[in-house]
Design a protein around this motif. Structure first.
Motif, PDB file in Angstrom:
ATOM      1  N   ILE A  79       0.845  -1.194   0.000  1.00  0.00           N
ATOM      2  CA  ILE A  79       0.000   0.000   0.000  1.00  0.00           C
ATOM      3  C   ILE A  79       0.884   1.249   0.000  1.00  0.00           C
ATOM      4  N   GLY A  80       0.499   2.225  -0.813  1.00  0.00           N
ATOM      5  CA  GLY A  80       1.269   3.466  -0.897  1.00  0.00           C
ATOM      6  C   GLY A  80       0.838   4.479   0.152  1.00  0.00           C
ATOM      7  N   GLU A  81       0.921   5.739  -0.209  1.00  0.00           N
ATOM      8  CA  GLU A  81       0.624   6.786   0.764  1.00  0.00           C
ATOM      9  C   GLU A  81      -0.848   6.776   1.168  1.00  0.00           C
ATOM     10  N   ILE A  82      -1.078   7.161   2.413  1.00  0.00           N
ATOM     11  CA  ILE A  82      -2.429   7.266   2.955  1.00  0.00           C
ATOM     12  C   ILE A  82      -2.634   8.733   3.337  1.00  0.00           C
ATOM     13  N   THR A  83      -3.615   9.374   2.709  1.00  0.00           N
ATOM     14  CA  THR A  83      -3.825  10.803   2.898  1.00  0.00           C
ATOM     15  C   THR A  83      -5.141  11.056   3.618  1.00  0.00           C
ATOM     16  N   VAL A  84      -5.090  11.884   4.653  1.00  0.00           N
ATOM     17  CA  VAL A  84      -6.282  12.216   5.435  1.00  0.00           C
ATOM     18  C   VAL A  84      -6.635  13.686   5.231  1.00  0.00           C
ATOM     19  N   ARG A  85      -7.916  13.936   4.980  1.00  0.00           N
ATOM     20  CA  ARG A  85      -8.421  15.307   4.908  1.00  0.00           C
ATOM     21  C   ARG A  85      -9.613  15.430   5.842  1.00  0.00           C
ATOM     22  N   GLU A 153     -22.273  16.564   7.716  1.00  0.00           N
ATOM     23  CA  GLU A 153     -21.162  17.459   8.045  1.00  0.00           C
ATOM     24  C   GLU A 153     -20.177  16.790   8.996  1.00  0.00           C
ATOM     25  N   ASP A 154     -19.062  17.483   9.254  1.00  0.00           N
ATOM     26  CA  ASP A 154     -18.030  17.022  10.189  1.00  0.00           C
ATOM     27  C   ASP A 154     -17.496  15.645   9.790  1.00  0.00           C
ATOM     28  N   LEU A 155     -17.110  15.531   8.529  1.00  0.00           N
ATOM     29  CA  LEU A 155     -16.592  14.280   8.002  1.00  0.00           C
ATOM     30  C   LEU A 155     -15.114  14.414   7.639  1.00  0.00           C
ATOM     31  N   SER A 156     -14.447  13.271   7.560  1.00  0.00           N
ATOM     32  CA  SER A 156     -13.053  13.225   7.126  1.00  0.00           C
ATOM     33  C   SER A 156     -12.908  12.169   6.048  1.00  0.00           C
ATOM     34  N   SER A 157     -11.919  12.355   5.181  1.00  0.00           N
ATOM     35  CA  SER A 157     -11.656  11.371   4.133  1.00  0.00           C
ATOM     36  C   SER A 157     -10.296  10.731   4.350  1.00  0.00           C
ATOM     37  N   ILE A 158     -10.191   9.477   3.962  1.00  0.00           N
ATOM     38  CA  ILE A 158      -8.912   8.763   3.948  1.00  0.00           C
ATOM     39  C   ILE A 158      -8.732   8.211   2.547  1.00  0.00           C
ATOM     40  N   THR A 159      -7.691   8.665   1.876  1.00  0.00           N
ATOM     41  CA  THR A 159      -7.398   8.209   0.516  1.00  0.00           C
ATOM     42  C   THR A 159      -6.201   7.280   0.553  1.00  0.00           C
ATOM     43  N   VAL A 160      -6.354   6.106  -0.056  1.00  0.00           N
ATOM     44  CA  VAL A 160      -5.321   5.075  -0.015  1.00  0.00           C
ATOM     45  C   VAL A 160      -4.855   4.771  -1.439  1.00  0.00           C
ATOM     46  N   LYS A 161      -3.565   4.842  -1.661  1.00  0.00           N
ATOM     47  CA  LYS A 161      -2.992   4.493  -2.968  1.00  0.00           C
ATOM     48  C   LYS A 161      -2.628   3.008  -2.965  1.00  0.00           C
ATOM     49  N   LEU A 162      -3.194   2.257  -3.894  1.00  0.00           N
ATOM     50  CA  LEU A 162      -2.970   0.819  -3.982  1.00  0.00           C
ATOM     51  C   LEU A 162      -1.964   0.503  -5.083  1.00  0.00           C
ATOM     52  N   THR A 194      -8.814   3.625 -10.451  1.00  0.00           N
ATOM     53  CA  THR A 194      -8.173   2.335 -10.711  1.00  0.00           C
ATOM     54  C   THR A 194      -7.226   1.919  -9.590  1.00  0.00           C
ATOM     55  N   ASN A 195      -6.397   2.833  -9.124  1.00  0.00           N
ATOM     56  CA  ASN A 195      -5.351   2.461  -8.170  1.00  0.00           C
ATOM     57  C   ASN A 195      -5.421   3.206  -6.841  1.00  0.00           C
ATOM     58  N   GLU A 196      -6.570   3.769  -6.526  1.00  0.00           N
ATOM     59  CA  GLU A 196      -6.730   4.364  -5.211  1.00  0.00           C
ATOM     60  C   GLU A 196      -8.214   4.400  -4.853  1.00  0.00           C
ATOM     61  N   PHE A 197      -8.472   4.479  -3.562  1.00  0.00           N
ATOM     62  CA  PHE A 197      -9.851   4.631  -3.118  1.00  0.00           C
ATOM     63  C   PHE A 197      -9.893   5.592  -1.942  1.00  0.00           C
ATOM     64  N   THR A 198     -11.047   6.215  -1.779  1.00  0.00           N
ATOM     65  CA  THR A 198     -11.260   7.172  -0.697  1.00  0.00           C
ATOM     66  C   THR A 198     -12.493   6.761   0.081  1.00  0.00           C
ATOM     67  N   ILE A 199     -12.381   6.753   1.403  1.00  0.00           N
ATOM     68  CA  ILE A 199     -13.546   6.509   2.242  1.00  0.00           C
ATOM     69  C   ILE A 199     -13.853   7.778   3.024  1.00  0.00           C
ATOM     70  N   LEU A 200     -15.119   7.964   3.317  1.00  0.00           N
ATOM     71  CA  LEU A 200     -15.566   9.124   4.073  1.00  0.00           C
ATOM     72  C   LEU A 200     -16.156   8.644   5.388  1.00  0.00           C
ATOM     73  N   VAL A 201     -15.635   9.163   6.505  1.00  0.00           N
ATOM     74  CA  VAL A 201     -16.065   8.723   7.829  1.00  0.00           C
ATOM     75  C   VAL A 201     -16.292   9.938   8.724  1.00  0.00           C
TER      76      VAL A 201
END
Length: 219
Positions: A79-85, A153-162, A194-201
């Motif tokens: 797994i590559g970089e994991i980005t949080v917003r 509202e008041d959500l965060s995203s985590i993006t994962v590079k596969l 194709t090579n990354e996904f983002t989840i919203l929590v």
């Protein structure tokens, strides 16, 4: 002709969480055999010894561990970089003839600000927009003539590079989302390329969600 092994395998494959737990060796096979015995006997039309079911489960768990887990873990270790917003808002609008024009106006408004998080997806009947909450007033002004069915509202995203090989190995997303489910994490949205996904929590779940995904690299 049906065999104990084939009937047991069919039973387990209908229950994904049970299948994964078997592959990880965290289930007592003797206890499980007693639970599934009535259904296995009903399928075969005869009485079966618990020991025969235990043996079938043992062979299946060994096979599952090799087939289902080995390739997946190999991919997850890369797994590559994991980005949080953070500070995001999730909007859902009903699809309409005019809504794409409104999206174009929104893109114009955010085009010069690279710090704004924005993503959008379109289904058959609705359109979803996830955006930094500093743009809430803009979104609500631009889309005032559209039907908003949900705003979170008041959500965060985590993006994962596969790694690129994720597209050729079945079960990658199931493996990841299963662990998030085990931690009780609610996913508001899942957005993928194709090579990354983002989840919203929720903001208050982002830390455990990040740790859960990060820990996959050390399996």
């Amino acid at each position: 002709m049906k065999t104990i092994s084939s009937v047991v395998e069919h039973y387990i494959k209908k229950k994904p969480f049970l299948q994964s737990a078997l592959a990880q060796g965290i289930i007592n096979l003797t206890s499980l055999s007693r639970i599934v015995k009535p259904e296995i006997e009903g399928e075969l039309g005869k009485e079966i010894r618990n020991g025969a079911i235990v043996m079938a489960l043992k062979r299946l768990s060994d096979d599952l561990e090799f087939r289902a887990t080995h390739k997946i873990i190999k991919v997850l270790k890369n797994i590559g970089e994991i980005t949080v917003r953070s500070s995001l808002t999730d909007y859902t609008f009903l699809a309409s003839d005019s809504i794409l024009g409104q999206q174009a106006k929104l893109l114009e408004a955010i085009n010069d600000n690279q710090d704004i998080f924005y993503t959008s997806s379109r289904g058959v009947n609705e359109i979803n927009i996830v955006i930094s909450n500093i743009m809430d007033d803009t979104v609500e002004t631009v889309f005032k003539s559209e039907k908003c069915t949900q705003k979170a509202e008041d959500l965060s995203s985590i993006t994962v590079k596969l790694p690129a090989e994720n597209v050729s190995v079945p079960g990658i997303y199931y493996f990841i989302f299963q662990r998030l489910a085990w931690e009780g994490i609610v996913l508001y949205e899942v957005i993928s390329t194709t090579n990354e996904f983002t989840i919203l929590v929720d903001d208050d779940q982002v830390d455990i969600a990040f740790k859960t995904i990060k820990d996959l690299k050390t399996l």
